[in-house]
Scaffold this active site. Structure first.
Site, PDB file in Angstrom:
ATOM      1  N   CYS A  41       0.875  -1.176   0.000  1.00 56.21           N
ATOM      2  CA  CYS A  41       0.000   0.000   0.000  1.00 56.21           C
ATOM      3  C   CYS A  41       0.906   1.218   0.000  1.00 56.21           C
ATOM      4  O   CYS A  41       2.107   1.112   0.178  1.00 56.21           O
ATOM      5  CB  CYS A  41      -0.860   0.006   1.239  1.00 56.21           C
ATOM      6  N   ARG A  89       1.291   1.659  -5.990  1.00 58.29           N
ATOM      7  CA  ARG A  89       1.501   0.635  -4.967  1.00 58.29           C
ATOM      8  C   ARG A  89       0.221  -0.105  -4.588  1.00 58.29           C
ATOM      9  O   ARG A  89       0.252  -1.104  -3.869  1.00 58.29           O
ATOM     10  CB  ARG A  89       2.075   1.277  -3.699  1.00 58.29           C
ATOM     11  N   TRP A 149      -3.826  -1.808  -1.288  1.00 55.12           N
ATOM     12  CA  TRP A 149      -3.882  -3.041  -2.074  1.00 55.12           C
ATOM     13  C   TRP A 149      -4.266  -4.110  -1.074  1.00 55.12           C
ATOM     14  O   TRP A 149      -3.498  -4.446  -0.169  1.00 55.12           O
ATOM     15  CB  TRP A 149      -2.528  -3.333  -2.695  1.00 55.12           C
ATOM     16  N   ASN A 200       1.010  -0.337   5.994  1.00 54.19           N
ATOM     17  CA  ASN A 200       1.408  -1.091   4.812  1.00 54.19           C
ATOM     18  C   ASN A 200       2.153  -2.317   5.314  1.00 54.19           C
ATOM     19  O   ASN A 200       3.164  -2.177   5.991  1.00 54.19           O
ATOM     20  CB  ASN A 200       2.324  -0.229   3.924  1.00 54.19           C
ATOM     21  N   GLY A 201       1.637  -3.503   5.012  1.00 60.31           N
ATOM     22  CA  GLY A 201       2.293  -4.723   5.481  1.00 60.31           C
ATOM     23  C   GLY A 201       1.254  -5.728   5.931  1.00 60.31           C
ATOM     24  O   GLY A 201       0.080  -5.623   5.572  1.00 60.31           O
ATOM     25  N   GLU A 234       8.445 -13.060 -20.882  1.00 60.93           N
ATOM     26  CA  GLU A 234       8.189 -11.654 -20.550  1.00 60.93           C
ATOM     27  C   GLU A 234       7.061 -11.088 -21.426  1.00 60.93           C
ATOM     28  O   GLU A 234       6.191 -10.364 -20.936  1.00 60.93           O
ATOM     29  CB  GLU A 234       9.501 -10.858 -20.711  1.00 60.93           C
ATOM     30  N   LYS A 270       3.570  -9.619 -19.945  1.00 65.23           N
ATOM     31  CA  LYS A 270       3.088  -8.261 -20.236  1.00 65.23           C
ATOM     32  C   LYS A 270       1.650  -8.312 -20.723  1.00 65.23           C
ATOM     33  O   LYS A 270       0.806  -7.543 -20.287  1.00 65.23           O
ATOM     34  CB  LYS A 270       3.934  -7.565 -21.316  1.00 65.23           C
ATOM     35  N   GLU A 314      -0.912  -9.399 -17.870  1.00 68.25           N
ATOM     36  CA  GLU A 314      -1.147  -8.496 -16.738  1.00 68.25           C
ATOM     37  C   GLU A 314      -1.905  -7.235 -17.122  1.00 68.25           C
ATOM     38  O   GLU A 314      -2.617  -6.677 -16.305  1.00 68.25           O
ATOM     39  CB  GLU A 314       0.125  -8.201 -15.944  1.00 68.25           C
ATOM     40  N   HIS A 347       5.717 -31.036 -26.953  1.00 73.78           N
ATOM     41  CA  HIS A 347       5.519 -31.936 -25.812  1.00 73.78           C
ATOM     42  C   HIS A 347       4.202 -31.651 -25.081  1.00 73.78           C
ATOM     43  O   HIS A 347       4.054 -32.017 -23.927  1.00 73.78           O
ATOM     44  CB  HIS A 347       6.705 -31.826 -24.847  1.00 73.78           C
ATOM     45  N   LYS A 353       2.387  -2.280  -7.984  1.00 71.19           N
ATOM     46  CA  LYS A 353       3.739  -2.176  -8.537  1.00 71.19           C
ATOM     47  C   LYS A 353       4.766  -2.902  -7.684  1.00 71.19           C
ATOM     48  O   LYS A 353       5.619  -3.608  -8.189  1.00 71.19           O
ATOM     49  CB  LYS A 353       4.100  -0.693  -8.671  1.00 71.19           C
TER      50      LYS A 353
END
Ligand code: M6R
Length: 614
Positions: free
Chosen positions: A2, A27, A75, A101-102, A487, A491, A494, A510, A609
């Site tokens: 957060c 965040r 968040w 935050n945590g 990657e 991208k 998300e 396979h 983020k």
């Protein structure tokens, strides 16, 4: 995960807090709130589900006066995103307000204890437990807020960055941290508090980074005081931050992500500045030279990282193994930290993290350090937690990355890894002079080649329109291009919420080949390198099953253009540097598909983020 902001001084706090929250919105952005001690000594808390803009709308026509306040953008970890679970949280008497935050891991035990004493909880958060605990300790012992915070935090297991306001003391904010970042800004007759320096730089460049289990007493017209949980005074170093405000704005681009994609040529120049000299034909990463003996006697390297940074690590493994002939393992930090890895003082751990705050990477570093390994950090955010606990490292210097989807940090990380591998290879004598010189020249040519790739933006925007129908995408690559495929897929998923998977191209047969049909877009990195013929065969296999191939090819390729549905031509570059070129069109593809689908590119759902919780 957060964002936290605080202000105390002579100015009105609310506009400063709101602006600060907007800077920290990367965040977390599922709910937001603010607490202010008003001019008539009320402790007002306004909070709502949604973004900071929703909070502003909610606070319209309310009393937002006051020269001291704290604010939060969330968040969600404990409890769904809603107004009740948004921060700040009041204590029972509504005398204290707290932001956090945590994660308080033992919140259930603490909550039961408080409930037994008659405390009632309005939210499902762990945070509300903390503010109630502080008030309970304060009331039962008749002590000041600082002492109550110290005693409460001694009972807490978990991670926190907190700030507490007391209605009866409008001249003080008490703030503390453990495993979650917190920065105090020192202005003239005013103080700021934030999860990182971005909300602060507008007002002052003088900051203090709190250390774990330190408590800052931020008081009006008094010097900053920092103590630990046992009330021992802690000395603190005031640092000067150099952040350019323009780096925190969109600068005419519709989204931070697009701005950051376009910044890459300049970022790579910044990353290489002072480290590469083409005229003198050398690359030097000074932190490698400074710790040469330790690095050279390493039996192996272990790279720990998460997400995009982990993809950069996969490229780092290939670079270090092929240039330096040292074995390298790449680990998800979240797995590494919990599986009792075999690691000792002969190992070097490279921790890669844009934010420098990712909880899993931080914990992996702490574990490796406790076993005696030497730790090299590759981070972007200066002064963040990982660079502060590593033995040495190299910043990527790409400037603030605000879009939640990482772009320029990835290419910056790969650039540092190339320089690290070259510096070490030179010391170890594992590259010939000709190979080394050619790499130095080719690396310095990357920014101008990236500029050429960026000119494909309009074409990729057009192409993207075709693919908004897709529910799935496959990305294929081999060798250095396999992490690029991962990657590219990350991208896309998300920011567009399209399911996408990256595979080593030869693995397709396979299993994943069963997914191929006429609906399936398959992005293949098929540049002309040592594995070209093999990848060509993989493309044939896809076309035989009617898959729609979007191929990234080397400029002038006439073979694949006859088979693939679409070809994106890229400038030629040595295979080991190709990720710096091939990643860029994949970033643009994901960006434009997400824009076509009307998605919130910079703040995709459910993400934040920097992931400062497990
Ligand atoms: O700050 P870090 O590099 O440690 O972050 C690691 C991941 O959380 C991050 O790369 C994430 O995967 C990005 N959203 C990817 O775009």
């Amino acid at each position: 995960m957060c964002g936290i902001v605080g202000y105390i001084g002579k100015k009105q706090a609310y506009p400063i807090l709101i602006k600060g929250l907007k800077r920290l919105e990367y965040r977390g952005y599922d709910s937001a709130g603010v607490a202010l001690i008003s001019d008539n000594k009320q402790l007002n808390v306004y909070k709502t589900k949604g973004k900071v803009a929703d909070l502003e709308a909610f606070a319209t026509h309310k009393d937002i006066s006051g020269t001291v306040g704290i604010a939060h953008t969330r968040w969600a970890t404990h409890g769904e995103p809603c107004s009740l679970n948004a921060h700040p949280h009041f204590s029972s008497s509504e005398r204290l307000a707290l932001i956090h935050n945590g994660i308080i891991e033992n919140y259930a035990t603490l909550k039961e204890k408080l409930q037994a004493k008659g405390y009632v909880f309005k939210s499902s958060t762990d945070t509300e437990v903390l503010v109630q605990l502080i008030e309970y300790i304060q009331n039962s012992n008749h002590i000041d807020l600082l002492t109550a915070v110290q005693l409460a935090l001694q009972e807490v297991i978990g991670a926190y960055a907190i700030a507490v306001l007391d209605r009866d003391n409008p001249d003080e904010i008490v703030a503390a941290r453990k495993s979650s970042p917190l920065v105090v800004g020192i202005g003239t007759n005013e103080f700021f508090l934030a999860s990182d320096a971005t909300p602060i730089v507008e007002y002052t460049d003088q900051v203090v980074y709190l250390e774990d289990e330190e408590i800052a007493l931020i008081r009006r017209d008094k010097p900053l005081r920092i103590v630990n949980l046992n009330n021992v005074e802690c000395s603190h170093e005031v640092k000067t931050v150099a952040l350019n405000l323009g780096q925190l704005e969109k600068g005419g681009y519709p989204h931070f992500m697009l701005k950051e994609i376009f910044e890459q040529p300049d970022c790579i120049c910044d990353c290489m500045r002072g480290r590469i000299n083409v005229n003198e034909n050398h690359v030097i990463l000074f932190s490698v030279i400074d710790h040469k003996e330790r690095l050279l006697r390493a039996k192996r390297f272990i790279i720990v990282a998460c997400g995009t940074s982990w993809h950069a690590g996969l490229i780092g493994k290939q670079l270090i193994e092929s240039f330096c002939r040292i074995p390298v393992e790449v680990e998800y930090a979240s797995e590494f930290r919990y599986r009792n890895p075999v690691i000792d003082e002969n190992d070097v751990v490279i921790a890669i993290s844009q934010s420098g705050e990712t909880a899993d990477t931080l914990a992996a570093v702490e574990l490796a350090k406790s076993r005696g390994a030497f730790i090299f950090g590759i981070c972007n955010v200066i002064g963040s937690s990982i660079p502060r606990i590593t033995d040495t490292g190299a910043y990527i210097h790409v400037g603030p990355e605000i879009g939640v989807a990482s772009t320029k940090a990835f290419t910056g990380q790969v650039t540092v890894l190339v320089m690290l591998a070259l510096t070490l290879a030179k010391e170890r004598g594992t590259l010939s002079e000709a190979e080394y010189l050619s790499m130095v020249r080719e690396l310095s040519a990357i920014p101008s080649k990236m500029k050429e790739v960026l000119q494909l933006n309009d074409r990729i925007a057009q192409l993207s329109k075709i693919f908004t129908y897709a529910h799935n995408f496959i990305y294929l690559g081999r060798g250095y291009s396999y992490p690029v495929a991962l990657e590219g897929a990350l991208k896309l998923k998300e920011i567009s919420y399209i399911h996408a998977e990256g595979y080593p191209a030869a693995e397709m047969k396979h299993g994943p080949i069963a997914l191929i049909d006429a609906e399936m877009p398959v992005v293949v990195i098929a540049t002309r390198n040592g594995l070209y013929e093999k990848v060509l065969s993989n493309i044939q296999e896809i076309k035989a099953r009617k898959g729609r191939v979007i191929a990234l090819v080397t400029r002038g390729d006439t073979v694949i253009s006859r088979i693939a549905d679409t070809c994106i031509e890229l400038p030629e570059t040595p295979e080991c540097l190709e990720p710096l070129i091939t990643t860029v069109p994949l970033q643009m593809l994901a960006y434009h598909i997400a824009v076509c689908k009307g998605m919130d590119v910079d703040q995709p759902r459910n993400l934040a983020k920097s992931v400062t919780v497990e």
